[in-house]
Design a protein around this motif. Structure first.
Motif, short mmCIF file in Angstrom:
data_model
loop_
_atom_site.label_atom_id
_atom_site.label_comp_id
_atom_site.label_asym_id
_atom_site.label_seq_id
_atom_site.Cartn_x
_atom_site.Cartn_y
_atom_site.Cartn_z
N LEU A 263 0.83 -1.21 0.00
CA LEU A 263 0.00 0.00 0.00
C LEU A 263 0.86 1.25 0.00
CD1 LEU A 263 -2.72 1.49 0.34
CD2 LEU A 263 -2.44 1.19 2.82
N TRP A 264 1.87 1.30 0.88
CA TRP A 264 2.68 2.50 0.99
C TRP A 264 3.69 2.65 -0.13
CZ3 TRP A 264 2.40 6.84 3.87
CH2 TRP A 264 1.40 6.85 4.84
N LEU A 265 4.03 1.57 -0.80
CA LEU A 265 4.83 1.69 -2.01
C LEU A 265 4.09 2.49 -3.07
CD1 LEU A 265 6.51 -1.83 -2.42
CD2 LEU A 265 7.67 0.37 -2.14
N ASN A 266 2.78 2.30 -3.13
CA ASN A 266 1.98 3.07 -4.08
C ASN A 266 1.72 4.48 -3.58
OD1 ASN A 266 0.87 1.18 -6.40
ND2 ASN A 266 0.88 -0.05 -4.54
N ILE A 267 1.47 4.65 -2.29
CA ILE A 267 1.22 5.99 -1.75
C ILE A 267 2.45 6.88 -1.92
CG2 ILE A 267 0.79 7.27 0.38
CD1 ILE A 267 -1.00 5.01 1.31
N LEU A 268 3.64 6.30 -1.74
CA LEU A 268 4.88 7.09 -1.79
C LEU A 268 5.55 7.07 -3.15
CD1 LEU A 268 6.42 5.97 1.64
CD2 LEU A 268 5.34 8.17 1.13
N HIS A 269 4.88 6.53 -4.16
CA HIS A 269 5.49 6.51 -5.50
C HIS A 269 5.71 7.93 -5.99
CE1 HIS A 269 6.14 5.63 -9.76
NE2 HIS A 269 6.39 4.39 -9.37
N PRO A 270 6.89 8.24 -6.51
CA PRO A 270 7.17 9.64 -6.89
C PRO A 270 6.34 10.15 -8.06
CG PRO A 270 8.96 8.18 -7.57
CD PRO A 270 8.05 7.37 -6.69
N ASP A 271 5.81 9.27 -8.91
CA ASP A 271 5.07 9.71 -10.10
C ASP A 271 3.56 9.69 -9.89
OD1 ASP A 271 7.47 10.08 -11.51
OD2 ASP A 271 7.53 7.98 -12.12
N TYR A 272 3.03 8.55 -9.46
CA TYR A 272 1.57 8.44 -9.32
C TYR A 272 1.13 8.20 -7.88
CZ TYR A 272 2.78 3.46 -9.54
OH TYR A 272 3.35 2.23 -9.33
N GLY A 273 2.00 8.43 -6.91
CA GLY A 273 1.64 8.24 -5.51
C GLY A 273 0.63 9.27 -5.03
N LEU A 274 -0.18 8.88 -4.05
CA LEU A 274 -1.24 9.74 -3.54
C LEU A 274 -0.69 11.03 -2.94
CD1 LEU A 274 -4.21 10.24 -2.80
CD2 LEU A 274 -3.81 8.93 -0.70
N ILE A 275 0.38 10.92 -2.16
CA ILE A 275 0.91 12.11 -1.49
C ILE A 275 1.40 13.14 -2.51
CG2 ILE A 275 2.73 12.96 0.03
CD1 ILE A 275 2.54 10.44 1.62
N ASN A 276 2.15 12.69 -3.52
CA ASN A 276 2.66 13.64 -4.51
C ASN A 276 1.55 14.20 -5.38
OD1 ASN A 276 5.19 13.31 -3.52
ND2 ASN A 276 6.08 12.40 -5.35
N LYS A 277 0.48 13.42 -5.60
CA LYS A 277 -0.65 13.97 -6.36
C LYS A 277 -1.34 15.07 -5.58
CE LYS A 277 -1.97 10.36 -9.62
NZ LYS A 277 -3.08 9.50 -10.12
N VAL A 278 -1.49 14.87 -4.27
CA VAL A 278 -2.09 15.92 -3.44
C VAL A 278 -1.21 17.15 -3.44
CG1 VAL A 278 -2.76 16.53 -1.09
CG2 VAL A 278 -3.34 14.27 -2.00
N LEU A 279 0.11 16.97 -3.31
CA LEU A 279 1.02 18.12 -3.34
C LEU A 279 0.96 18.82 -4.69
CD1 LEU A 279 4.15 16.62 -1.52
CD2 LEU A 279 2.48 18.24 -0.59
#
Length: 299
Positions: A128-144
């Protein structure tokens, strides 16, 4: 004579029952904890690759460890991860516990939702966190990105890998929230009422009543959190394998690599004792500092 012997017979019977019920734990401790601990002491003075008979090398493994730059790098990564995860985890979970302690509608549902991540398997959490922290399509970077902020590389970056793991460590903190909730519900309401009568606002009530009364609980969570963080390696193994470079090579993962990748069991045992010393040292420092900020209520 009968009156004297009866209690003695009852005491012996209770003693036998006690030893009977405690024997499974004692046997398990001797076989699966004390035995391996003593074996690791002996093994740390040997060179053994599992395929050939152990060879006595004396203090060679300890000299090797002191002169091993990767060992010291793993110590630094371990301390950085431990301080970050405990500081963020203790603060964040305390705030969540304060919110969940409020008399709100659907309070039980909110508490259940906050606790559920703690029962999710480690592999599922890592994926789950590998996807959340992915630099391209991760949730956190999308929100940022929605705010016009360029997200960091997280686990792909040497500078942001440890902070990314620290964020992930808060995910399964449901048990800590439960402990905080128990502590908050044990604070007498009369203290808050007295503070409010004296004109204390919400911040003063929190700082002067909640924090001192909760300090033993906070201290417990800090100590146990540090012990768990200093031994963490499973999720880090799945998510980064110690990379990029050696940015996330914590001590537990370094021990695992020498034991089960290089089959250098003697050196792995030596590193294990270094972890033991590190845990004891950090815990001792915490206890020595506790007298300055931990307050116990004596009735």
């Amino acid at each position: 004579m009968t009156a004297v012997s009866a209690p003695s017979t009852l005491a012996r019977r209770e003693a036998r029952r006690f030893h009977l019920f405690v024997s499974p734990w004692v046997i398990g401790f001797v076989l699966f904890s004390a035995g391996p601990i003593l074996g690791a002491i002996v093994l740390s003075f040997m060179d053994w690759n599992l395929l050939q008979p152990p060879k006595w090398v004396g203090f060679a493994n300890y000299v090797r460890m002191v002169n091993d730059p990767e060992f010291w790098e793993s110590i630094g990564n371990t301390v950085e991860y431990g301080v970050g995860s405990v500081a963020l985890g203790v603060t964040f979970t305390l705030l969540l516990a304060l919110l969940l302690n409020q008399p709100l509608r659907l309070q039980g549902l909110f508490r259940t939702v906050m606790y559920l991540p703690s029962v999710v398997s480690g592999l599922a959490t890592a994926l789950l966190w590998l996807n959340i922290l992915h630099p391209d399509y991760g949730l956190i970077n999308k929100v940022l990105a929605s705010f016009g902020i360029q997200g960091p590389g997280w686990l792909a970056s040497q500078e942001w890998a440890i902070p990314g793991l620290v964020l992930m460590s808060v995910w399964g903190a449901g048990n800590t929230i439960v402990i905080y909730l128990a502590g908050l519900q044990g604070i007498p309401k009369t203290l808050y009422e007295a503070a409010e009568i004296d004109g204390a606002g919400w911040w003063r009530r929190f700082w002067s009543v909640t924090v001192p009364m909760m300090s033993p609980v906070i201290f417990f969570n800090v100590v146990t959190g540090f012990i768990a963080a200093l031994q963490s390696y499973v999720l880090i193994l799945v998510m980064t394998e110690g990379g990029p470079g050696n940015a996330t090579m914590v001590l537990g993962l370094y021990i695992y690599r020498h034991a089960f990748v290089y089959f250098d069991m003697g050196y792995a045992a030596t590193l294990s004792w270094a972890m033991f010393v590190l845990v004891i040292a950090v815990t001792a420092i915490q206890f020595s500092l506790a007298r300055r900020w931990v307050h116990y209520e004596f009735k």
